[in-house]
Every structure is written in structure tokens, then in C-alpha cells.
Design an enzyme around this catalytic site. Structure first.
Site, PDB file in Angstrom:
ATOM      1  N   TYR A  58       2.737  -7.499   6.439  1.00  0.00           N
ATOM      2  CA  TYR A  58       2.337  -6.913   7.720  1.00  0.00           C
ATOM      3  C   TYR A  58       2.114  -8.013   8.767  1.00  0.00           C
ATOM      4  CZ  TYR A  58       1.378  -2.917   4.612  1.00  0.00           C
ATOM      5  OH  TYR A  58       1.466  -1.909   3.675  1.00  0.00           O
TER       6      TYR A  58
HETATM    7  N1  LIG Z   1       2.526   0.112  -0.222  1.00  0.00           N
HETATM    8  C1  LIG Z   1       3.378   0.461   0.705  1.00  0.00           C
HETATM    9  O1  LIG Z   1       4.598   0.355   0.530  1.00  0.00           O
HETATM   10  C2  LIG Z   1       2.835   1.001   2.014  1.00  0.00           C
HETATM   11  C3  LIG Z   1       3.724   1.587   2.931  1.00  0.00           C
HETATM   12  C4  LIG Z   1       3.191   2.101   4.114  1.00  0.00           C
HETATM   13  C5  LIG Z   1       1.828   2.024   4.381  1.00  0.00           C
HETATM   14  N2  LIG Z   1       0.990   1.398   3.466  1.00  0.00           N
HETATM   15  C6  LIG Z   1      -0.468   1.301   3.732  1.00  0.00           C
HETATM   16  O2  LIG Z   1      -0.971   2.561   4.103  1.00  0.00           O
HETATM   17  C7  LIG Z   1      -1.632   2.477   5.372  1.00  0.00           C
HETATM   18  C8  LIG Z   1      -1.525   3.779   6.108  1.00  0.00           C
HETATM   19  O3  LIG Z   1      -0.186   4.207   6.288  1.00  0.00           O
HETATM   20  P1  LIG Z   1       0.509   4.259   7.714  1.00  0.00           P
HETATM   21  O4  LIG Z   1      -0.177   3.319   8.624  1.00  0.00           O
HETATM   22  O5  LIG Z   1       1.973   4.141   7.470  1.00  0.00           O
HETATM   23  O6  LIG Z   1       0.336   5.764   8.201  1.00  0.00           O
HETATM   24  P2  LIG Z   1      -0.862   6.804   8.475  1.00  0.00           P
HETATM   25  O7  LIG Z   1      -2.108   6.317   7.907  1.00  0.00           O
HETATM   26  O8  LIG Z   1      -0.348   8.101   8.030  1.00  0.00           O
HETATM   27  O9  LIG Z   1      -0.903   6.816  10.072  1.00  0.00           O
HETATM   28  C9  LIG Z   1      -1.620   5.843  10.755  1.00  0.00           C
HETATM   29  C10 LIG Z   1      -1.376   5.916  12.262  1.00  0.00           C
HETATM   30  O10 LIG Z   1      -1.624   7.224  12.785  1.00  0.00           O
HETATM   31  C11 LIG Z   1      -2.307   7.108  14.044  1.00  0.00           C
HETATM   32  N3  LIG Z   1      -3.653   7.675  13.828  1.00  0.00           N
HETATM   33  C12 LIG Z   1      -4.489   7.416  12.778  1.00  0.00           C
HETATM   34  N4  LIG Z   1      -5.612   8.111  12.878  1.00  0.00           N
HETATM   35  C13 LIG Z   1      -5.534   8.836  14.005  1.00  0.00           C
HETATM   36  C14 LIG Z   1      -6.402   9.765  14.646  1.00  0.00           C
HETATM   37  N5  LIG Z   1      -7.566  10.097  14.113  1.00  0.00           N
HETATM   38  N6  LIG Z   1      -5.985  10.327  15.804  1.00  0.00           N
HETATM   39  C15 LIG Z   1      -4.777  10.019  16.328  1.00  0.00           C
HETATM   40  N7  LIG Z   1      -3.912   9.157  15.767  1.00  0.00           N
HETATM   41  C16 LIG Z   1      -4.282   8.556  14.611  1.00  0.00           C
HETATM   42  C17 LIG Z   1      -2.367   5.626  14.394  1.00  0.00           C
HETATM   43  O11 LIG Z   1      -1.209   5.225  15.139  1.00  0.00           O
HETATM   44  P3  LIG Z   1      -0.977   5.547  16.707  1.00  0.00           P
HETATM   45  O12 LIG Z   1      -2.299   5.501  17.386  1.00  0.00           O
HETATM   46  O13 LIG Z   1      -0.018   4.529  17.159  1.00  0.00           O
HETATM   47  O14 LIG Z   1      -0.358   6.928  16.740  1.00  0.00           O
HETATM   48  C18 LIG Z   1      -2.308   4.988  13.023  1.00  0.00           C
HETATM   49  O15 LIG Z   1      -1.818   3.675  13.046  1.00  0.00           O
HETATM   50  C19 LIG Z   1      -0.978   1.273   6.053  1.00  0.00           C
HETATM   51  O16 LIG Z   1      -1.797   0.752   7.074  1.00  0.00           O
HETATM   52  C20 LIG Z   1      -0.817   0.337   4.877  1.00  0.00           C
HETATM   53  O17 LIG Z   1      -2.053  -0.299   4.608  1.00  0.00           O
HETATM   54  C21 LIG Z   1       1.482   0.930   2.290  1.00  0.00           C
END
Ligand SMILES: NC(=O)c1ccc[n+]([C@@H]2O[C@H](COP(=O)([O-])OP(=O)(O)OC[C@H]3O[C@@H](n4cnc5c(N)ncnc54)[C@H](OP(=O)(O)O)[C@@H]3O)[C@@H](O)[C@H]2O)c1
Length: 328
Positions: A58
Site C-alpha cells: 500500500y
Molecule cells: N488482503 C488483500 O488482498 C486485501 C485486498 C483489499 C483490501 N484489503 C484490506 O481491507 C481493507 C478494506 O478494504 P477496502 O479499503 O478495499 O474497501 P472497504 O473497506 O469496503 O471500503 C473502504 C472505503 O469506503 C469508503 N468509506 C468507508 N467508510 C465509509 C463511510 N462510513 N461512509 C462513506 N464512505 C465510507 C472510503 O472511501 P471513499 O471515502 O473514497 O469513498 C473507504 O476508503 C483495506 O484497507 C486493506 O487493509 C486487503
């Protein structure tokens, strides 16, 4: 906030973990102010979150750096998960871990994950290097991400991962077909990444056209979208039909849609926690509310039913992007 014990009860983690990918401000997420990132981590701690997930990938270590700086002297009060990627040879893993430790400003990582399985180097070599890091006290527990039944079965004779981190949310239920049962059989708990389907489950996007291009590249979107490279047709109509129906359930129940979607996941068998991204204190406070929310059986059933057609359409391929290394 509810807490769960993992790693043979050696770690007690908040059921809501803060995912720190978006803090990288990379091509997927767009720019992110460091002050906002630091304030978000501090707000997470204030909301009872003691579990943070990051990776060397990241922002090429930048997410780890910001997390380390934000935690400061609270480092020992929290559980940090990090990951190495595409560096499966022993010497590379050792080097990756040293870099992550420097980035985080710490001398141990609580949960060290294989980010994606590598099939170029035998698992035995990677696991040996990880075990050596554990013996040296540089990592406390070993974990994996994106391991399907085949990879899980191959690694189990070498180590038992403390968790398998997988993509799972109301709009992405592919792991329910084969992977979740395989994890249950192996007694490996699941931590769920992208639990809000990268923001879709907040209800803030009205159509696929509203979703920033860097994010509109998962297999839910049409392969014609500029950043998509999966070559599939996607399921945009089904996705936005499901979102409207989920929003209605939340509205009728008087619940925040984002927190309700996380609470649905926390109620699934075999799930140890949700790893949810946030870019502002307000977002993480909303998301942390899921840690105190239990859905009624009726709401759970309605959400299951609404998203079942999408689950069936997308099938059992759990890889959100069709990554070169795939899940198997
Ligand atoms: N192991 C792997 O291969 C892998 C892959 C992907 C992710 N991950 C991990 O999982 C974590 C979470 O996944 P993700 O970041 O892909 O997706 P997510 O948690 O489904 O979505 C996060 C995004 O949604 C928006 N958001 C979050 N809470 C909100 C709220 N209450 N109201 C409005 N918008 C909100 C924000 O972006 P905006 O404000 O820009 O809309 C935020 O960055 C990552 O940070 C990472 O640590 C791991």
C-alpha cells in the site's frame, strides 16, 4: 465494540479492524491528506478499535509509515497486521519484513500475512522464512490472504494460519461456495476485506458511473470501464438493484446502511472480523458502530435474499479483480 480472541486466544482484537490501504492515497483511492489519515487512526482508537491492517504494497510502504506515526506510543496497545507480496523466497521475505518494521517504526508485527499465494516458490520455503521471523520475535503470528481451498490444503501441513483474509461482503459472497467451508473445516477464522465493497455499501453511489475509475475495476463492473482489465461483463444492474433494496431495509429498520452491512458480515459463521477502510474520523466512527450492532434474524434473512441472485450470477470465483496469481 465487541472483541474476539484469535491465535489460540493469544490476541484479543476488535471485531471491526481499520484497513489502511486508502491511507496510501494511491491510484485506486486518489489523494489522501496525511493529517486526515492520522486523525482517522486516532478516532479508530477512541472508538475502541485495536486492530489495524496494512501492507508493504500500500503506497510502497507509505500506509505502514503513516499508521506507525499515528499510533505513536500506543503501538503496544494495538494489533498490527501487515503483509508481504510477490516476494516468496526466504531472503526476500526477511527483507520485506525488515522494511515493514522500519516503516511502522516498531520491532514486531503481530500478524504477518502472505498477501497473495505465490506458486513459483514452494510454500515450504516461504513458511520456513516466516517461522524464522517468528523465532526472532519480529513477527508474532502467521497468517494468509486470498487462499482458496487448494492453497489452504497445501499450506496446512506446514503451518496453520491464524486467519485467512478474504474478500467478503453483501455484494461479494463468492467465498460462501467453497472457501468459507474449507476454512471452517481447517478451523481457520476469516477476516473480511473490502467489507463495504469499496464504498458501494454506504449507498453513496447511485450508479456505476458515479464510482471513481480507480475503484470501478472489480469484476462487479463492466470490463469496458477504463481501469478494468478482467474482460468480463460485470453485473452493474444487479449490483445497483441490490443496493437500492439494501438501503430500503436499512431505512425501514432505522439503521445506518454501512454499519448494517458490516454487522451482517459479523454475524456470519466463521468470521472473526471485518477489515474496513476509512479516510476520515467520521467514516471510522460510523463503521465502528457495527461492533455494537446485532441484526435481527428477519433483517439477516432479507439481506441474504436480496443478494442471493447476485451471488449466483457472480459464482464461486472469489477474486475481485482476476489477479494474475488468482485464488484456487
Ligand atoms: N488482503 C488483500 O488482498 C486485501 C485486498 C483489499 C483490501 N484489503 C484490506 O481491507 C481493507 C478494506 O478494504 P477496502 O479499503 O478495499 O474497501 P472497504 O473497506 O469496503 O471500503 C473502504 C472505503 O469506503 C469508503 N468509506 C468507508 N467508510 C465509509 C463511510 N462510513 N461512509 C462513506 N464512505 C465510507 C472510503 O472511501 P471513499 O471515502 O473514497 O469513498 C473507504 O476508503 C483495506 O484497507 C486493506 O487493509 C486487503
Amino acid at each position: 465494540m465487541k472483541y474476539k480472541k484469535i491465535a489460540q486466544e493469544q490476541l484479543e482484537v476488535s471485531s471491526v479492524c481499520m484497513g489502511c490501504w486508502a491511507l496510501a492515497g494511491d491510484a485506486t483511492w486518489g489523494s489522501q491528506e496525511k493529517a486526515d489519515s492520522i486523525a482517522t487512526v486516532r478516532a479508530a482508537i477512541d472508538a475502541g478499535i485495536n486492530f489495524f491492517d496494512t501492507a508493504e504494497l500500500y503506497g510502497k510502504g507509505y500506509s505502514e509509515q503513516v499508521l506507525g506515526e499515528a499510533l505513536g506510543s500506543d503501538r503496544d496497545k494495538v494489533v498490527i497486521g501487515s503483509k508481504f507480496i510477490r516476494r516468496a523466497k526466504a531472503a526476500d521475505i526477511t527483507a520485506a519484513c525488515e522494511e515493514s518494521l522500519t516503516n511502522l517504526g516498531t520491532d514486531y508485527i503481530d500478524l504477518y500475512h502472505i498477501h497473495w499465494p505465490s506458486r513459483e516458490v514452494p510454500f515450504a520455503e516461504s513458511v520456513r522464512a516466516m517461522e524464522d521471523l517468528k523465532s526472532a520475535g519480529k513477527v508474532r503470528h502467521l497468517a494468509v490472504c486470498n487462499f482458496g481451498p487448494g492453497d489452504l490444503s497445501d499450506i496446512l501441513g506446514l503451518m496453520t494460519p491464524v486467519v485467512n483474509q478474504l474478500p467478503y461482503n453483501l455484494l461479494w459472497r463468492a467465498i460462501e461456495f467453497e472457501i468459507l467451508p474449507a476454512c471452517a473445516d481447517a478451523e481457520v477464522p476469516v477476516t473480511c476485506y473490502s467489507p463495504m465493497m469499496q464504498g458501494l455499501l454506504t449507498g453513496k453511489f447511485r450508479s456505476a458511473a458515479d464510482v471513481p475509475a480507480g475503484r470501478a475495476r472489480t469484476r462487479l463492473y463492466s470490463g469496458d470501464r477504463p481501469e478494468a482489465s478482467h474482460g468480463e461483463s460485470g453485473a452493474e444492474e444487479e449490483v445497483f438493484t441490490a443496493i437500492a433494496a439494501i438501503a430500503k431495509v436499512a431505512d425501514e429498520a432505522g439503521l445506518d446502511m454501512a454499519a448494517m452491512s458490516l454487522a451482517w458480515l459479523l454475524g456470519r459463521e466463521g468470521v472473526a472480523g471485518v477489515i474496513v477502510g476509512a479516510r476520515t474520523p467520521e467514516q471510522i466512527r460510523h463503521n465502528a458502530a457495527a461492533g455494537d450492532m446485532a441484526l435481527t434474524p428477519d433483517i439477516t434473512r432479507r439481506l441474504d435474499k436480496i443478494t442471493e441472485p447476485l451471488k449466483q450470477k457472480m459464482g464461486s470465483n472469489a477474486d475481485m479483480w482476476n489477479c494474475p496469481s488468482r485464488m484456487r
